[in-house]
Motif scaffolding. Sequence first.
Motif, short mmCIF file in Angstrom:
data_model
loop_
_atom_site.label_atom_id
_atom_site.label_comp_id
_atom_site.label_asym_id
_atom_site.label_seq_id
_atom_site.Cartn_x
_atom_site.Cartn_y
_atom_site.Cartn_z
N LEU A 292 0.83 -1.20 0.00
CA LEU A 292 0.00 0.00 0.00
C LEU A 292 0.86 1.26 0.00
CD1 LEU A 292 -2.79 -1.00 2.57
CD2 LEU A 292 -2.82 -1.22 0.08
N ALA A 293 1.95 1.23 0.78
CA ALA A 293 2.83 2.39 0.84
C ALA A 293 3.51 2.65 -0.50
CB ALA A 293 3.88 2.19 1.93
N HIS B 214 1.03 4.26 -2.83
CA HIS B 214 0.94 5.68 -2.51
C HIS B 214 2.15 6.43 -3.07
CE1 HIS B 214 -2.61 6.35 -0.06
NE2 HIS B 214 -2.36 5.26 0.64
N ARG B 215 3.32 5.84 -2.88
CA ARG B 215 4.54 6.52 -3.33
C ARG B 215 4.59 6.66 -4.84
NH1 ARG B 215 10.34 5.71 -4.09
NH2 ARG B 215 10.18 3.45 -4.05
N VAL C 279 2.08 7.11 -6.78
CA VAL C 279 1.18 8.21 -7.13
C VAL C 279 1.80 9.56 -6.79
CG1 VAL C 279 -1.06 9.28 -6.65
CG2 VAL C 279 -0.89 6.79 -6.89
N ASN C 280 2.38 9.66 -5.59
CA ASN C 280 2.91 10.94 -5.11
C ASN C 280 4.32 11.24 -5.58
OD1 ASN C 280 0.53 11.45 -3.59
ND2 ASN C 280 1.28 10.10 -1.95
N ARG D 228 -3.81 4.22 -7.45
CA ARG D 228 -4.22 4.63 -6.11
C ARG D 228 -4.66 3.41 -5.32
NH1 ARG D 228 -4.33 10.01 -5.74
NH2 ARG D 228 -4.34 11.18 -7.70
N PRO D 229 -4.10 3.18 -4.15
CA PRO D 229 -4.36 1.91 -3.44
C PRO D 229 -5.83 1.69 -3.11
CG PRO D 229 -3.16 3.48 -2.05
CD PRO D 229 -3.14 4.03 -3.43
N GLU D 230 -6.60 2.76 -2.86
CA GLU D 230 -7.99 2.59 -2.50
C GLU D 230 -8.85 2.11 -3.67
OE1 GLU D 230 -7.39 6.99 -3.54
OE2 GLU D 230 -6.32 5.41 -2.44
#
Length: 469
Positions: free
Chosen positions: A358-359, A362-363, A365-366, A436-438
Amino acid sequence: MITESQSQAVPGPSYRSAEEIGRTAAGPRPLPPLDGHTLHTMPTPVDTVLANGLRVIAVRRPSTPMVELRMALPFAGDTYAQVATAEVLATTLFRGTPGSGRRQLHTELACQGISLDASRSARWLNISGSAPGHALGTLLDALAGALTSSSHDEEDVARVRARMPRQISIIRSQPHVIAQEALFAHCYGEVAGLQEVPLAAEAERVTAERVRALHHAMVRPRGAVMVLVGELDPERAVADVAAITALWGDTGTTGSELELPALREGIVLVARPGAVQSQIKLTRHTVSRADDRFPAVSIAALAFGGYFSSRLVMNIRETKGLAYRTDSGFQDHLDQLALTVDADTATDATVQAFGEILAELHRLVNAPPSVAEIDSAREYTIGMAMLALTSQAGFAGSVLTAVILGHEPERVTRFPELLRDVTTNEVADAAGAFFRPETFSGVVVGDAERLESGLRELVGDRLVPRQVT
């Protein structure tokens, strides 16, 4: 044999070490430059659709005196009984035709260096064959005989039916198969057309009559694709196929197009009490391969977790040792292309590994992949694509895959060029839109008692406990 006088004529040691071979008096030998930019060209194919609806693509590539045949026929089952029957059909397709025994057929083909094999996937009946160039006619004769009049006799079907349930039970006990079945069940409910491995109970009920009926209904030329690559005259090869398959016409009725329901959200915990390993599988739908964004999504997936230098592999496998295996790529869910992320971990490492996945999403994407990451992923996937085209078998398989996925044959040599044109901004946009993880649904298969609380801390109400019976 080395004589004494010969051996005395060579002073010093009789061998050199790797270090000595790699050096000269002037220093280390320079390495030749990497040739990462030489792309294959697509030989002009003969590409035609015959009167019976069979599409034939023939390409001359005489690197060896052989011909490779690859073929796919639409074969999606819409019931579990049909899936099991299709599996038996594929297994018995080349067991013989009326009037010829299985052993006689295989002996005749083997004596001429010919091989023929069939297998079933969720959407296709797949056929592969090879033969010396001069024996192509014999290969096509054997294939046409099986397609139009394979016997599927009682003895062969009974033999396959007797051993298949045990084989199925072994396959279905494998953790990755359990995880894949659980993923499909969670995401779509019960969809028989997605099933790669039939149910043992259904296999036990397959009869020769049912196999022959399915053959008559579904082994049809319309919509099928045949690819021939090797030492051949493309025009003549296509003409030979047309002549040999002239009596192979459409039979039965056209099957309905299978459509998937909407993908369900959430992460399901599939209980395997006492399991010492866990399987993590995440998925979401993405753009089709024909979409202009697909090359960028491909590079983003590769940079994320698709090869040995990707972010996810370096993090949870190489650096932290949390996973035995991890990967990111694409999977066809009938008419939908899905982006997948999966990992195999020890039970004690599962929650931490899931958190790192998940991290990393996120990374991505960001902090999208850098120029260096993109270049590395691009060169890797181009190299693998080009490597697949170096052999006749690889070229034939690549062309068939491209065509059944809706592309023209030239896609196999054009796609690397599309990858070269992908920009950093396009990869960043793809990462933001599809990673995006969600937005991922998925399953974690493992010891629920030891995993549930930790996973719930990571995903909250998105975690749905579920016990596999």
